[in-house]
Design an enzyme around this catalytic site. Structure first.
Site, mmCIF file in Angstrom:
data_model
loop_
_atom_site.group_PDB
_atom_site.id
_atom_site.type_symbol
_atom_site.label_atom_id
_atom_site.label_comp_id
_atom_site.label_asym_id
_atom_site.label_seq_id
_atom_site.Cartn_x
_atom_site.Cartn_y
_atom_site.Cartn_z
ATOM 1 N N SER A 69 0.945 -1.061 -0.042
ATOM 2 C CA SER A 69 0.006 0.001 0.065
ATOM 3 C C SER A 69 0.828 1.358 -0.173
ATOM 4 C CB SER A 69 -0.957 0.001 1.125
ATOM 5 O OG SER A 69 -1.932 1.028 1.022
ATOM 6 N N LYS A 118 -19.386 18.556 3.200
ATOM 7 C CA LYS A 118 -18.298 18.788 4.506
ATOM 8 C C LYS A 118 -18.059 17.518 5.038
ATOM 9 C CE LYS A 118 -15.354 20.875 6.877
ATOM 10 N NZ LYS A 118 -13.985 21.179 6.552
#
Length: 374
Positions: free
Chosen positions: A200, A252
């Protein structure tokens, strides 16, 4: 009785207040003494010299084991014969032998000088280490080490990064990868050696090297993005607990821990993950052009031997093996910035160790008493 308890409580409160004040005062003094922060110190290790010392030590041990009594008896038996040979040597021969010895010695010194000159002209290999955690905490130190190398590295030098990183936060490993990528941008040859894992975010860092070497069972790949968000909204609702979430901006907050999530928020959250995955693939593909990025960007991981077949890496081997070969032809130097331990940090470590040992002893005593009762 009540008065006694009141006085005891008052005394305890005063004692706690005194401890807080004294602790704060000591903390201020320690910070002033240490200058407010620890400063990193650059440490260099000559790996060629270390290898030479080890080799000399091994030779000494082998030589001692050979010096037994039998060898001493053979030397004693040969001594009279050597003395007779020396007495029978014609006059002048000794002078010729001495001259020949002096010539050989002079040639040896000249050869040694040439070797030293050649050693001075040998390429340099700089060795860095990065041990990654979830937050890629070593990114800042890696950046400082890279800055130091950019000031002293010359054309033809190589930087070897021994990397161990299972991945973690996207922005943290993105920062670490960007710091290491500065070497490539400056035209310095880079090699990454992976002995155990570069997955990763770890692979995000590793793929930026000109050469990527991994041990046969090292774990590589995991080119994907994962995120999970627990939600306890139903638990709170069951106990009549309301949570109000106010935002300015449509997205948001997409998914939340406490509030009620909706399909629109889930879709937006998934869209953000897909964007990160696309950027991840683009970064890897730009640095390993021969890689079939769609084949390996499934989030899967591979061991070193299989990773070579997929061209995730360039070779199979350990970091020790790679550096052992470099020690034969280059001057190899380890580079590390070490944070100077402040008095406050040392004091904190001592206190932490004391608390840890105290808890351990308490647990051991409880277990021992429990065992005796059984």
């Amino acid at each position: 009785m009540a008065d006694a308890l009141g006085k005891l409580a008052m005394f305890a409160a005063q004692l706690v207040l005194v401890v807080i004040i004294v602790g704060a005062g000591i903390g201020v003094m320690l910070r002033r003494r240490d200058g407010g922060a620890a400063h990193g110190q650059l440490r260099l290790e000559d790996l060629n010299a270390r290898q030479k010392q080890r080799r000399q030590r091994l030779h000494q041990l082998i030589s001692r084991s050979r010096q037994d009594k039998g060898w001493a008896r053979i030397k004693a038996w040969l001594t009279p014969w050597r003395r007779k040979q020396r007495d029978d040597t014609p006059a002048g021969m000794e002078d010729e032998e001495e001259d020949e010895g002096e010539q050989k010695e002079a040639l040896g010194e000249a050869h040694g000088a040439d070797s030293r000159a050649a050693a001075g002209a040998r390429p340099r290999v700089w060795v860095l280490d990065f041990h990654g955690d979830l937050k890629a905490s070593g990114a800042k130190r890696l950046g400082e080490e890279v800055s130091a190398l950019l000031d002293i590295a010359e054309a033809g030098d190589e930087v070897v990064l021994r990397l161990e990183a299972p991945g973690g936060l996207v922005h943290a490993y993105g920062h670490a990868a960007a710091e290491f990528d500065r070497l490539r941008q400056a035209g310095i040859s880079t090699t990454v050696c992976v002995d155990r894992v570069a997955a990763s975010g770890g692979y995000l860092m590793a793929c930026g090297a000109d050469k990527l070497i991994a041990a046969p069972f090292a774990v590589l790949g995991s080119i994907g993005v994962v995120a999970q968000v627990p939600n306890i909204h139903r638990l709170l609702k069951r106990h009549d607990i309301d949570v109000e979430l106010h935002t300015a901006g449509r997205y948001k907050r997409t998914l939340t821990l406490l509030g009620e999530n909706d399909d629109e928020g889930r879709e937006k959250f998934q869209e953000e993950l897909e964007t990160l995955h696309r950027l991840f693939k683009h970064y890897v593909a730009g640095r390993r052009s021969r890689l079939d990025i769609e084949r390996v960007a499934s989030g899967e991981s591979w061991y070193g031997s299989d990773a070579l077949a997929l061209e995730l890496i360039d070779g199979v081997g350990t970091s020790e093996q790679y550096l052992a070969e470099k020690l034969k032809i280059a001057r190899v130097t380890g580079v590390r910035i070490v944070e100077r331990a402040t008095l406050a940090s040392r004091l904190g470590a001592v206190v932490s160790l004391g608390v840890e040992r105290g808890v351990q002893r308490l647990v051991e005593s409880i277990e021992a008493s429990g065992w005796q009762k059984r």
